[in-house]
Design a protein around this motif. Structure first.
Motif, PDB file in Angstrom:
ATOM      1  N   PRO A   1      42.501 -46.796 -52.831  1.00 42.95           N
ATOM      2  CA  PRO A   1      41.910 -46.871 -51.501  1.00 42.95           C
ATOM      3  C   PRO A   1      42.423 -45.794 -50.547  1.00 42.95           C
ATOM      4  O   PRO A   1      42.061 -45.779 -49.372  1.00 42.95           O
ATOM      5  CB  PRO A   1      42.324 -48.243 -51.004  1.00 42.95           C
ATOM      6  N   SER A   2      43.233 -44.874 -51.016  1.00 42.49           N
ATOM      7  CA  SER A   2      43.847 -43.894 -50.110  1.00 42.49           C
ATOM      8  C   SER A   2      42.853 -42.871 -49.553  1.00 42.49           C
ATOM      9  O   SER A   2      43.177 -42.164 -48.607  1.00 42.49           O
ATOM     10  CB  SER A   2      44.980 -43.158 -50.825  1.00 42.49           C
ATOM     11  N   ARG A   3      41.669 -42.763 -50.150  1.00 43.77           N
ATOM     12  CA  ARG A   3      40.647 -41.814 -49.706  1.00 43.77           C
ATOM     13  C   ARG A   3      41.141 -40.365 -49.837  1.00 43.77           C
ATOM     14  O   ARG A   3      40.858 -39.519 -49.003  1.00 43.77           O
ATOM     15  CB  ARG A   3      40.163 -42.100 -48.291  1.00 43.77           C
ATOM     16  N   PHE A   4      41.878 -40.081 -50.881  1.00 39.62           N
ATOM     17  CA  PHE A   4      42.336 -38.730 -51.198  1.00 39.62           C
ATOM     18  C   PHE A   4      41.308 -38.109 -52.144  1.00 39.62           C
ATOM     19  O   PHE A   4      40.899 -38.730 -53.122  1.00 39.62           O
ATOM     20  CB  PHE A   4      43.715 -38.800 -51.872  1.00 39.62           C
ATOM     21  N   TRP A   5      40.828 -36.880 -51.863  1.00 40.21           N
ATOM     22  CA  TRP A   5      39.826 -36.209 -52.681  1.00 40.21           C
ATOM     23  C   TRP A   5      40.416 -34.985 -53.346  1.00 40.21           C
ATOM     24  O   TRP A   5      41.305 -34.347 -52.806  1.00 40.21           O
ATOM     25  CB  TRP A   5      38.643 -35.763 -51.822  1.00 40.21           C
ATOM     26  N   TYR A   6      39.882 -34.665 -54.492  1.00 44.07           N
ATOM     27  CA  TYR A   6      40.263 -33.437 -55.184  1.00 44.07           C
ATOM     28  C   TYR A   6      39.152 -33.033 -56.152  1.00 44.07           C
ATOM     29  O   TYR A   6      38.254 -33.829 -56.451  1.00 44.07           O
ATOM     30  CB  TYR A   6      41.597 -33.599 -55.924  1.00 44.07           C
ATOM     31  N   GLN A   7      39.210 -31.789 -56.632  1.00 45.81           N
ATOM     32  CA  GLN A   7      38.275 -31.304 -57.639  1.00 45.81           C
ATOM     33  C   GLN A   7      39.062 -30.824 -58.858  1.00 45.81           C
ATOM     34  O   GLN A   7      40.197 -30.380 -58.723  1.00 45.81           O
ATOM     35  CB  GLN A   7      37.431 -30.130 -57.122  1.00 45.81           C
ATOM     36  N   CYS A   8      38.443 -30.920 -60.014  1.00 41.33           N
ATOM     37  CA  CYS A   8      39.056 -30.412 -61.239  1.00 41.33           C
ATOM     38  C   CYS A   8      37.969 -30.142 -62.268  1.00 41.33           C
ATOM     39  O   CYS A   8      36.835 -30.596 -62.128  1.00 41.33           O
ATOM     40  CB  CYS A   8      40.084 -31.400 -61.791  1.00 41.33           C
ATOM     41  N   LYS A   9      38.321 -29.392 -63.301  1.00 33.05           N
ATOM     42  CA  LYS A   9      37.411 -29.149 -64.404  1.00 33.05           C
ATOM     43  C   LYS A   9      37.470 -30.369 -65.321  1.00 33.05           C
ATOM     44  O   LYS A   9      38.565 -30.860 -65.654  1.00 33.05           O
ATOM     45  CB  LYS A   9      37.822 -27.891 -65.169  1.00 33.05           C
ATOM     46  N   ALA A  10      36.298 -30.867 -65.721  1.00 36.06           N
ATOM     47  CA  ALA A  10      36.270 -32.091 -66.505  1.00 36.06           C
ATOM     48  C   ALA A  10      35.017 -32.143 -67.377  1.00 36.06           C
ATOM     49  O   ALA A  10      34.156 -31.267 -67.301  1.00 36.06           O
ATOM     50  CB  ALA A  10      36.309 -33.304 -65.575  1.00 36.06           C
ATOM     51  N   PHE A  11      34.943 -33.184 -68.200  1.00 38.37           N
ATOM     52  CA  PHE A  11      33.741 -33.447 -68.992  1.00 38.37           C
ATOM     53  C   PHE A  11      33.583 -34.956 -69.138  1.00 38.37           C
ATOM     54  O   PHE A  11      34.522 -35.725 -68.926  1.00 38.37           O
ATOM     55  CB  PHE A  11      33.788 -32.745 -70.358  1.00 38.37           C
TER      56      PHE A  11
ATOM     57  N   ASP B   1      41.439 -41.509 -64.043  1.00 45.11           N
ATOM     58  CA  ASP B   1      41.422 -42.896 -63.587  1.00 45.11           C
ATOM     59  C   ASP B   1      40.786 -43.060 -62.212  1.00 45.11           C
ATOM     60  O   ASP B   1      40.451 -44.161 -61.812  1.00 45.11           O
ATOM     61  CB  ASP B   1      42.840 -43.477 -63.553  1.00 45.11           C
ATOM     62  N   ASP B   2      40.649 -41.959 -61.477  1.00 49.21           N
ATOM     63  CA  ASP B   2      40.054 -42.017 -60.145  1.00 49.21           C
ATOM     64  C   ASP B   2      38.525 -42.039 -60.266  1.00 49.21           C
ATOM     65  O   ASP B   2      37.973 -41.946 -61.358  1.00 49.21           O
ATOM     66  CB  ASP B   2      40.529 -40.825 -59.310  1.00 49.21           C
ATOM     67  N   PHE B   3      37.845 -42.150 -59.140  1.00 47.21           N
ATOM     68  CA  PHE B   3      36.389 -42.239 -59.119  1.00 47.21           C
ATOM     69  C   PHE B   3      35.771 -40.849 -59.050  1.00 47.21           C
ATOM     70  O   PHE B   3      35.988 -40.128 -58.077  1.00 47.21           O
ATOM     71  CB  PHE B   3      35.927 -43.075 -57.916  1.00 47.21           C
ATOM     72  N   VAL B   4      35.041 -40.475 -60.084  1.00 51.13           N
ATOM     73  CA  VAL B   4      34.288 -39.230 -60.061  1.00 51.13           C
ATOM     74  C   VAL B   4      32.980 -39.537 -59.349  1.00 51.13           C
ATOM     75  O   VAL B   4      32.217 -40.404 -59.773  1.00 51.13           O
ATOM     76  CB  VAL B   4      34.033 -38.692 -61.479  1.00 51.13           C
ATOM     77  N   THR B   5      32.726 -38.846 -58.240  1.00 51.40           N
ATOM     78  CA  THR B   5      31.538 -39.122 -57.438  1.00 51.40           C
ATOM     79  C   THR B   5      30.446 -38.088 -57.631  1.00 51.40           C
ATOM     80  O   THR B   5      29.266 -38.409 -57.558  1.00 51.40           O
ATOM     81  CB  THR B   5      31.897 -39.193 -55.938  1.00 51.40           C
ATOM     82  N   HIS B   6      30.834 -36.819 -57.878  1.00 52.53           N
ATOM     83  CA  HIS B   6      29.868 -35.729 -57.998  1.00 52.53           C
ATOM     84  C   HIS B   6      30.359 -34.714 -59.032  1.00 52.53           C
ATOM     85  O   HIS B   6      31.559 -34.659 -59.322  1.00 52.53           O
ATOM     86  CB  HIS B   6      29.681 -35.011 -56.660  1.00 52.53           C
ATOM     87  N   TRP B   7      29.436 -33.903 -59.511  1.00 53.95           N
ATOM     88  CA  TRP B   7      29.769 -32.820 -60.435  1.00 53.95           C
ATOM     89  C   TRP B   7      28.825 -31.643 -60.184  1.00 53.95           C
ATOM     90  O   TRP B   7      27.783 -31.801 -59.555  1.00 53.95           O
ATOM     91  CB  TRP B   7      29.689 -33.287 -61.881  1.00 53.95           C
ATOM     92  N   MET B   8      29.219 -30.480 -60.679  1.00 51.77           N
ATOM     93  CA  MET B   8      28.363 -29.300 -60.625  1.00 51.77           C
ATOM     94  C   MET B   8      28.712 -28.396 -61.803  1.00 51.77           C
ATOM     95  O   MET B   8      29.836 -28.427 -62.310  1.00 51.77           O
ATOM     96  CB  MET B   8      28.499 -28.535 -59.306  1.00 51.77           C
ATOM     97  N   PRO B   9      27.737 -27.600 -62.246  1.00 53.18           N
ATOM     98  CA  PRO B   9      28.031 -26.644 -63.330  1.00 53.18           C
ATOM     99  C   PRO B   9      29.101 -25.655 -62.874  1.00 53.18           C
ATOM    100  O   PRO B   9      29.208 -25.326 -61.710  1.00 53.18           O
ATOM    101  CB  PRO B   9      26.695 -25.923 -63.556  1.00 53.18           C
TER     102      PRO B   9
END
Length: 105
Positions: free
Chosen positions: A26-36, A88-96
């Motif tokens: 619930p901390s509302r911390f966001w980040y981006q990373c490379k994933a599949f 383990d966090d919530f993935v909300t969006h992705w892009m190529p």
């Protein structure tokens, strides 16, 4: 640069590396990373990755193999022990991913 795609609208092709936007709750911390993404019932034998059995909970007697656990995995290129770890966090969006720079850099 491509636009963000909501995971509610569409998922990328299995095991296709993309940039993901994650939210730690619930901390509302966001980040981006490379994933599949790995879909449900993805056979370990058909995967491009070498999965430990700890990432494969469901066994298929017919093929005598395990299914990789469904979900998002962060892609790691510079770690000798693992090449992917579960997110383990919530993935909300992705892009190529963007195309790499040409030889001229």
């Amino acid at each position: 640069m491509a636009e963000w795609i909501s995971v509610a609208d569409r998922l990328p092709e299995p095991e296709h590396e993309v940039l993901v936007h994650c939210e730690r709750r619930p901390s509302r911390f966001w980040y981006q990373c490379k994933a599949f993404y790995i879909p449900k019932k993805w056979p370990r034998e058909e995967s491009a990755f070498n999965w430990d059995y700890e990432c494969c909970d469901e066994y298929d007697e017919e093929t005598d193999d395990y299914y990789v656990n469904e979900g998002w995995y962060e892609r790691i290129h510079n770690w000798d022990d693992y090449n992917a770890v579960g997110i383990d966090d919530f993935v909300t969006h992705w892009m190529p991913l963007p195309e790499p720079p040409g030889e001229e850099g």
